[in-house]
Design an enzyme around this catalytic site. Sequence first.
Site, PDB file in Angstrom:
ATOM      1  CB  ALA A 247      -0.922  -0.009   1.214  1.00  0.00           C
ATOM      2  CB  ALA A 248       4.411   1.896  -0.133  1.00  0.00           C
TER       3      ALA A 248
ATOM      4  NE  ARG B 229      -1.381   4.026 -12.847  1.00  0.00           N
ATOM      5  CZ  ARG B 229      -1.146   2.717 -12.956  1.00  0.00           C
ATOM      6  NH1 ARG B 229      -1.505   2.079 -14.064  1.00  0.00           N
ATOM      7  NH2 ARG B 229      -0.571   2.044 -11.991  1.00  0.00           N
TER       8      ARG B 229
ATOM      9  CE  LYS C  74      -3.195   2.543  -6.540  1.00  0.00           C
ATOM     10  NZ  LYS C  74      -2.962   1.973  -7.883  1.00  0.00           N
TER      11      LYS C  74
ATOM     12  CG  ASP D  18      -4.024  -1.367  -6.505  1.00  0.00           C
ATOM     13  OD1 ASP D  18      -3.877  -2.577  -6.269  1.00  0.00           O
ATOM     14  OD2 ASP D  18      -3.456  -0.788  -7.454  1.00  0.00           O
TER      15      ASP D  18
ATOM     16  CD  GLU E  31       4.317  -6.266 -14.330  1.00  0.00           C
ATOM     17  OE1 GLU E  31       3.500  -5.328 -14.280  1.00  0.00           O
ATOM     18  OE2 GLU E  31       4.076  -7.398 -13.865  1.00  0.00           O
TER      19      GLU E  31
ATOM     20  NE  ARG F  48     -28.554  20.872  10.858  1.00  0.00           N
ATOM     21  CZ  ARG F  48     -28.512  22.045  11.495  1.00  0.00           C
ATOM     22  NH1 ARG F  48     -29.587  22.806  11.583  1.00  0.00           N
ATOM     23  NH2 ARG F  48     -27.396  22.450  12.066  1.00  0.00           N
TER      24      ARG F  48
ATOM     25  CG  ASN G 264     -50.400  18.654  17.623  1.00  0.00           C
ATOM     26  OD1 ASN G 264     -50.523  17.719  16.854  1.00  0.00           O
ATOM     27  ND2 ASN G 264     -50.478  19.915  17.234  1.00  0.00           N
TER      28      ASN G 264
ATOM     29  CB  ALA H 100     -52.206  29.680  16.728  1.00  0.00           C
TER      30      ALA H 100
HETATM   31  C1  UD1 Z   1       0.911  -4.921 -10.500  1.00  0.00           C
HETATM   32  C2  UD1 Z   1       1.696  -6.134 -11.028  1.00  0.00           C
HETATM   33  C3  UD1 Z   1       1.005  -6.679 -12.272  1.00  0.00           C
HETATM   34  C4  UD1 Z   1      -0.412  -7.031 -11.932  1.00  0.00           C
HETATM   35  C5  UD1 Z   1      -1.161  -5.858 -11.287  1.00  0.00           C
HETATM   36  C6  UD1 Z   1      -2.494  -6.332 -10.734  1.00  0.00           C
HETATM   37  C7  UD1 Z   1       4.075  -5.879 -10.502  1.00  0.00           C
HETATM   38  C8  UD1 Z   1       5.431  -5.494 -11.018  1.00  0.00           C
HETATM   39  N1  UD1 Z   1       3.059  -5.745 -11.342  1.00  0.00           N
HETATM   40  O1  UD1 Z   1       0.941  -3.913 -11.500  1.00  0.00           O
HETATM   41  O2  UD1 Z   1       1.702  -7.818 -12.749  1.00  0.00           O
HETATM   42  O3  UD1 Z   1      -1.090  -7.475 -13.094  1.00  0.00           O
HETATM   43  O4  UD1 Z   1      -0.411  -5.319 -10.178  1.00  0.00           O
HETATM   44  O5  UD1 Z   1      -3.283  -5.299 -10.218  1.00  0.00           O
HETATM   45  O6  UD1 Z   1       3.978  -6.322  -9.370  1.00  0.00           O
HETATM   46  N2  UD1 Z   1       3.344  -0.560  -4.393  1.00  0.00           N
HETATM   47  C9  UD1 Z   1       4.144  -0.338  -3.305  1.00  0.00           C
HETATM   48  N3  UD1 Z   1       5.421   0.067  -3.491  1.00  0.00           N
HETATM   49  C10 UD1 Z   1       5.940   0.248  -4.729  1.00  0.00           C
HETATM   50  C11 UD1 Z   1       5.126   0.011  -5.857  1.00  0.00           C
HETATM   51  C12 UD1 Z   1       3.824  -0.399  -5.651  1.00  0.00           C
HETATM   52  O7  UD1 Z   1       3.712  -0.490  -2.161  1.00  0.00           O
HETATM   53  O8  UD1 Z   1       7.135   0.598  -4.794  1.00  0.00           O
HETATM   54  C13 UD1 Z   1       1.945  -1.001  -4.170  1.00  0.00           C
HETATM   55  C14 UD1 Z   1       0.923  -0.003  -4.673  1.00  0.00           C
HETATM   56  O9  UD1 Z   1       0.472   0.820  -3.603  1.00  0.00           O
HETATM   57  C15 UD1 Z   1      -0.219  -0.896  -5.148  1.00  0.00           C
HETATM   58  C16 UD1 Z   1       0.460  -2.201  -5.483  1.00  0.00           C
HETATM   59  O10 UD1 Z   1       1.740  -2.187  -4.898  1.00  0.00           O
HETATM   60  O11 UD1 Z   1      -1.160  -1.116  -4.122  1.00  0.00           O
HETATM   61  C17 UD1 Z   1       0.584  -2.448  -6.978  1.00  0.00           C
HETATM   62  O12 UD1 Z   1       1.290  -1.396  -7.571  1.00  0.00           O
HETATM   63  P1  UD1 Z   1       0.848  -0.761  -8.944  1.00  0.00           P
HETATM   64  O13 UD1 Z   1       1.798   0.305  -9.291  1.00  0.00           O
HETATM   65  O14 UD1 Z   1      -0.590  -0.440  -8.921  1.00  0.00           O
HETATM   66  O15 UD1 Z   1       1.128  -2.029  -9.890  1.00  0.00           O
HETATM   67  P2  UD1 Z   1       0.446  -2.365 -11.268  1.00  0.00           P
HETATM   68  O16 UD1 Z   1       1.073  -1.552 -12.332  1.00  0.00           O
HETATM   69  O17 UD1 Z   1      -1.012  -2.326 -11.145  1.00  0.00           O
HETATM   70 CA    CA Z   2      -2.472  -1.620  -9.596  1.00  0.00          CA
END
Ligand code: UD1
Ligand code: CA
Length: 461
Positions: free
Chosen positions: A9-10, A15, A22, A102, A154, A332, A376, A422
């Site tokens: 989740a980093a 986008r 995100k 995500d 990829e 409210r 009332n 009233a």
């Molecule tokens: C990634 C996968 C892809 C897959 C897709 C599915 C890789 C290289 N690619 O691509 O094969 O089809 O997910 O949804 O793994 N994140 C980090 N640190 C980082 C980069 C990313 O924590 O340095 C986290 C993001 O917050 C995200 C997740 O990893 O929650 C995926 O990263 P994202 O950049 O969305 O990867 P995709 O391009 O979707």
């Molecule tokens: Ca993704």
Amino acid sequence: MKKFVVVLAAGKGTRMKSKLYKVLHKVCGKTMVEHVVDAALGVDPEEVVTIVGTGAEDVEKVLEGKSKFAFQKEQLGTGDAVKTAAELLENEDGETLVVTGDTPLFTTETFNNLFKYHQESGNAATVLTAVAPNPFGYGRIIRDEDGNVLRIVEQKDGNSEELKVKEINTGVFCFNNKKLFEALKHVTNNNAQGEYYLTDVLEILRKNGDKVGAYTMPDFSESLGVNDRVALAQATKIMQKRINEEHMKNGVSFIDPDTAYIDSDVKIGNDTVIEGNVVIKGNTEIGSETVITSGSRIIDSRIGNNVTVTSSTIEDSVMEDNTDIGPMSHLRPKALIREGAHIGNFVEIKKAEIGVDSKVGHLTYVGDATLGKDINVGCGTIFSNYDGVKKFHTNVGDHSFIGAGATLIAPVNIADHAFIAADSTITKDVDKYDMAIARGRQVNKPDYWHKLPLSKDKEWQ
Ligand code: UD1
Ligand code: CA
């Protein structure tokens, strides 16, 4: 077998074009990362570790008590992200589920199926795959002629043959924990994005003689990854359908489930009817045999049994059993509508209690007040609670009658069985059984019409 979970989740999520991180964007009232972690907690893991990045305090806040955290300084890729969990996990014996933060639609059932397949096949790594109608953007699963998984490529690295593949990496994996962290040491960033890809672990393990495989889930839509607002809306639509169907299975009727927007944690009793174009959000609980008509919006509130809410907005309030409200009324924050009470149309109530069986029928404002039972309140009454600086409270005793158009200027106390005539402006307390009347007396002026200038031109009069 001990199970561990790593949630990625980093990533900032450029986008999304948002100030908000995100994974903190919400799907049906719950952040994406909470959806993921809650589904993962269902597999009963020893430990959940969420990888967070700079400015991720809010991620830690929403996951408090559910997850530990590892900090990724720079977003160098998914492989690098998992590596930051090494300190917490690398010496553990067991199997580790890695899932991206995500992908909010995954269910515990799917994770369990993956674990089961992974274990039964004796793999060191199993990737969860799906067949995507449009695989653009996803990593593709490359297999040999016998169907064995070779590696994941990829989007930005694939050649034209590889990019034709429709089987995609959903971003979820099961790994033998120790082998995962060992293999991560060998991941390089020699690729189109200059990132350390988690996906490369598969090939590294295979080349090392370990068994790797793929488990293909039947429903691609569950694996939807949210990278932009279009996908966020798609995920919401799918989640909404899932939520509403769950309520229907529990005995709730929907007139038009496509337009009933109900958050994840909302509870609804059986034989309740939800019409179309209804929004029910947050921490809301609705009882049985209740009707919520179209145009209603209910947030963080408790609605009892056999209640009718007609095209009204209710926020942070309570409606007890056998009450009704609307159309076009507004509760409210901190309105408490006691059993059997009736709130009619164009009524606004704020921080006030309306007692058992009392009636506030039309065009009235009640703020900062405590009303007893069987009262009332006439049409167009105003509880005047604010002097421009401070708010003041009004009390009205049981069985009292407030005539139409009265203004009660707080602070003021109306005793039980009091009668307010009233159109009175009430500034002083009224005692039990008393009637208060406070308005200008009516004066009738005989034959005044003929003194009016306009009467001259109006022969017809
Ligand atoms: C990634 C996968 C892809 C897959 C897709 C599915 C890789 C290289 N690619 O691509 O094969 O089809 O997910 O949804 O793994 N994140 C980090 N640190 C980082 C980069 C990313 O924590 O340095 C986290 C993001 O917050 C995200 C997740 O990893 O929650 C995926 O990263 P994202 O950049 O969305 O990867 P995709 O391009 O979707
Ligand atoms: Ca993704």
